[in-house]
Design a protein around this motif. Sequence first.
Motif, mmCIF file in Angstrom:
data_model
loop_
_atom_site.group_PDB
_atom_site.id
_atom_site.type_symbol
_atom_site.label_atom_id
_atom_site.label_comp_id
_atom_site.label_asym_id
_atom_site.label_seq_id
_atom_site.Cartn_x
_atom_site.Cartn_y
_atom_site.Cartn_z
ATOM 1 N N CYS A 115 0.823 -1.197 0.000
ATOM 2 C CA CYS A 115 0.000 0.000 0.000
ATOM 3 C C CYS A 115 0.866 1.258 0.000
ATOM 4 N N ALA A 116 1.915 1.252 0.773
ATOM 5 C CA ALA A 116 2.781 2.428 0.852
ATOM 6 C C ALA A 116 3.381 2.770 -0.503
ATOM 7 N N ASN A 117 3.594 1.751 -1.303
ATOM 8 C CA ASN A 117 4.158 1.952 -2.633
ATOM 9 C C ASN A 117 3.102 2.187 -3.695
ATOM 10 N N GLY A 118 1.862 2.296 -3.278
ATOM 11 C CA GLY A 118 0.788 2.560 -4.216
ATOM 12 C C GLY A 118 0.510 1.395 -5.142
ATOM 13 N N HIS A 119 0.880 0.209 -4.715
ATOM 14 C CA HIS A 119 0.648 -0.998 -5.512
ATOM 15 C C HIS A 119 1.307 -0.885 -6.888
ATOM 16 N N SER A 120 2.442 -0.310 -6.890
ATOM 17 C CA SER A 120 3.197 -0.205 -8.131
ATOM 18 C C SER A 120 4.142 -1.392 -8.257
ATOM 19 N N SER A 133 3.159 -5.157 -7.651
ATOM 20 C CA SER A 133 2.775 -5.740 -6.377
ATOM 21 C C SER A 133 1.275 -6.013 -6.350
ATOM 22 N N THR A 134 0.884 -6.921 -5.543
ATOM 23 C CA THR A 134 -0.522 -7.255 -5.399
ATOM 24 C C THR A 134 -1.100 -6.472 -4.234
ATOM 25 N N GLY A 135 -2.243 -6.882 -3.762
ATOM 26 C CA GLY A 135 -2.858 -6.208 -2.634
ATOM 27 C C GLY A 135 -2.061 -6.396 -1.367
ATOM 28 N N CYS A 136 -2.610 -5.859 -0.300
ATOM 29 C CA CYS A 136 -1.886 -5.902 0.960
ATOM 30 C C CYS A 136 -1.833 -7.306 1.539
ATOM 31 N N GLY A 137 -2.701 -8.175 1.012
ATOM 32 C CA GLY A 137 -2.670 -9.564 1.453
ATOM 33 C C GLY A 137 -3.581 -9.864 2.612
ATOM 34 N N HIS A 138 -4.267 -8.871 3.109
ATOM 35 C CA HIS A 138 -5.164 -9.117 4.218
ATOM 36 C C HIS A 138 -6.489 -9.681 3.715
#
Length: 56
Positions: free
Chosen positions: A36-41, A44-49
């Motif tokens: 999330c901090a990287n804006g999903h760039s 990357s996938t979602g936060c995984g929660h």
Amino acid sequence: MATVTQMKCACESCLCVVDISKAIEKEGQYYCGEACANGHSEGSTGCGHPGCNCGS
Ligand SMILES: [Zn+2]
Ligand SMILES: [Zn+2]
Ligand SMILES: [Zn+2]
């Protein structure tokens, strides 16, 4: 001292609430994780929660 310091993740589509002491801080905002901090760039996938669809 039992101050509650929780905030919703600053990622708009993220539903997670994070403890500020554990959150990833970036530019004054708090995120539940690096994704999330990287804006999903960077692919990357979602936060995984569970139950959270951010980044998709
Ligand atoms: Zn999330
Ligand atoms: Zn998040
Ligand atoms: Zn996110």
